[in-house]
Design an enzyme around this catalytic site. Structure first.
Site, PDB file in Angstrom:
ATOM      1  CG  ASP A  48      35.452  45.981  33.946  1.00 25.29           C
ATOM      2  OD1 ASP A  48      36.530  46.284  34.524  1.00 25.29           O
ATOM      3  OD2 ASP A  48      34.941  44.898  33.531  1.00 25.29           O
ATOM      4  CE  LYS A  59      44.222  46.697  33.758  1.00 22.73           C
ATOM      5  NZ  LYS A  59      43.444  45.856  33.065  1.00 22.73           N
ATOM      6  NE  ARG A 110      40.402  49.964  27.076  1.00 23.89           N
ATOM      7  CZ  ARG A 110      39.607  49.315  26.220  1.00 23.89           C
ATOM      8  NH1 ARG A 110      39.038  49.824  25.164  1.00 23.89           N
ATOM      9  NH2 ARG A 110      39.392  47.936  26.631  1.00 23.89           N
ATOM     10  CE  LYS A 151      36.863  43.426  36.382  1.00 29.17           C
ATOM     11  NZ  LYS A 151      37.137  43.110  34.927  1.00 29.17           N
ATOM     12  CD  GLU A 173      40.341  48.497  34.743  1.00 33.45           C
ATOM     13  OE1 GLU A 173      41.257  48.047  34.824  1.00 33.45           O
ATOM     14  OE2 GLU A 173      39.174  48.300  34.243  1.00 33.45           O
TER      15      GLU A 173
END
Length: 505
Positions: free
Chosen positions: A349, A267, A353, A279, A351
């Site tokens: 958020d 990632k 995955r 966030k 994201e």
């Protein structure tokens, strides 16, 4: 980078800024560890008593400084705690040596040369001490005046391992391995620590291209146009809100006689604002580290190439910047992934995955013997395991156990985690094939179940969530600095070594 040498010189005659010795914690006070015989002799065998008088106990990470004895060319003796003295004459384990060497190297910031007289019984000990010293000496000062720390000091310049055997093949191999692994791990740390205004997906891809060319690794970079043409909806969806376009980088190291193929997927969110699901303040200041998984994969592939391991290793770096804007993916949007599946995005958020899903499917197309993805994926994993331990999930229990064992061997704390089938239902979507969110409780496991959906049938796969140990917000400890740590690099390299040796799968 700190230089490293094996030395057969005696401690008294070696010109250095300090002699580093080990001290164990015995039942009745500090115990001078093997390797420090010459120093102890110069104190007439009373070194342990002198250290105790100075307050030393031998506890792990403890530092005690004292003037070198008369006749020594080094002016300082630095005694570092190794922790509990081994029972029944056993040797100190490799991780104790790594940590002690790291603490000593950090304590000697600003010194030009230090001689390490720690317990060194064989080549494996030499490798462990070398790793610890080189990792402990790390400092990220690229944005500071003259490349020095706040006190105007640079990292320790040279480490000489006393008791080493410069002409012994095993010792030389151990040191060369330590150099390759630590240099690439420290490069990963540099990437993690680099501010996001200087490391967007394109810049990260450029770093990977340069390293690949240097080490004979084949590299392919998919930009926005190529990603759109290929149908990589997850990566494009995450990067849609940023002025810096996403990238998918494929690094391929091949060995002429290799029969096994590993795929590592990382990632690489170079900055994660959370997107439209923004966030809150206090949770976004360190989000430059959200590409730590890609940094680990990059470092591991290059290290495998430098070591010439007899295994084919492919690294996939899924790079994007997750930002809010008028073009950003919204909660409620549906993305068509590279696999063809559709995903309802309930939280932008979540994201990581999404980019991993595309990369996992791309990796699966090559039918590797196993896939391991690495990601700073969930806060839930931090809540479960704390800030120093990563979680391991897999579709194969034996493979999960092998990763945990490899991590333990190299000194990276990890813990096996399940993939409970009942949590999958929480990701059912009335609109798409699957949602990117499920039940809140067990969120780290839910993320693993989501990723499993994008692994090719019959392929062994594991997910490593390094959200806790990837970025150290506290003070340095052992050989671990403040900031980017390079978590999982050594575990991935060890997996590649075990596969090359035929000991894994």
């Amino acid at each position: 980078m700190t230089a490293l040498t094996l030395s057969t010189a005696a401690a008294p005659g070696l010109r250095a800024d300090a002699i580093v010795i080990g001290v164990g914690k015995g039942g009745k006070g500090p115990v001078v560890a093997p390797g420090a015989d010459a120093v102890d002799k110069a104190y007439d065998g009373r070194l342990a008593g002198v250290l105790e008088t100075l307050g030393a106990s031998g506890a792990e990470g403890e530092i005690t400084k004292l003037p070198a004895p008369a006749g020594f060319k080094a002016p300082l003796v630095l005694a570092v705690g190794l922790g509990a003295e081994p029972k029944d004459g056993d040797a100190y384990d490799a991780e104790a040596l790594r940590r002690a060497a790291g603490v000593a190297a950090r304590a000697l910031t600003g010194a030009k040369k230090a001689a390490f007289a720690l317990p060194l019984a064989d080549a494996a000990d030499a490798g462990a001490i070398a790793e610890g010293a080189l990792l402990g000496a790390y400092s990220f000062d690229a944005y500071k005046d003259n490349g020095k720390d706040a006190k105007g000091k640079g990292p320790l310049g040279e480490v000489a391992l006393l008791g080493g055997k410069p002409r012994d093949k095993e010792y030389k191999a151990a040191v060369e391995r330590a150099l390759a692994v630590t240099e690439e791990l420290n490069r990963a740390r540099d990437l993690i620590n680099t501010p996001p205004n200087d490391l967007d997906p394109e810049a990260f891809a450029a770093v990977a291209q340069t390293a690949a060319k240097e080490h004979g690794i084949k590299v392919e970079v998919l930009d926005e146009k190529a990603l759109e043409k290929g149908g990589y909806g997850g990566i494009l969806g995450v990067g849609a809100g940023s002025a810096a376009g996403p990238r998918l980088v494929k690094l391929s190291y091949t060995h002429a006689t290799a029969s096994k193929h590993l795929a590592f997927v990382g990632k690489g969110i170079t900055y994660d604002s959370g997107g439209i699901s923004l966030k809150p303040a206090g949770h976004n200041e360190t989000m430059k580290c959200d590409m730590s998984g890609a940094a680990a994969v990059f470092a591991a592939v290059v290290a495998a190439a430098r070591l010439g391991l007899e295994v084919n290793v492919t690294g996939w770096l899924a790079l994007a910047e997750n930002m809010p804007s008028g073009s950003a993916t919204r909660p409620g949007d549906v993305l068509r992934m590279y696999s063809g599946k559709t995903v309802e995005v309930l939280n932008t958020d979540a994201e990581g995955r999404l980019v991993l899903a595309d990369a996992l499917w791309a990796a699966s197309a090559e039918k590797p013997d196993a896939i391991v993805d690495v990601a700073t994926l969930t806060g839930a994993m931090v809540l479960a395991l704390g800030s120093r331990t990563f979680g391991v999930m897999a579709n194969d229990d034996a493979f999960r156990a092998a990763i945990v064992d490899a991590a333990e061997e190299v000194g990276e704390p990890s813990w096996p985690m399940p993939l409970p089938e009942h949590l999958r239902k929480g990701m059912d979507s009335p609109t798409a094939d699957i949602a990117n969110m499920g039940e809140r409780m067990g969120g780290g496991l839910v993320a693993g179940l989501f990723l499993r959906e994008f692994v090719g049938e019959g392929i062994t796969w594991a997910h490593v969530d390094i959200a806790g140990p990837a970025f150290n917000e506290g003070g340095p400890f052992g050989y671990t600095p403040k900031g980017g740590t390079g978590s999982a690099v050594r575990t991935l390299v060890r997996l590649a070594e075990l596969t090359a040796a035929g000991d894994l799968g």
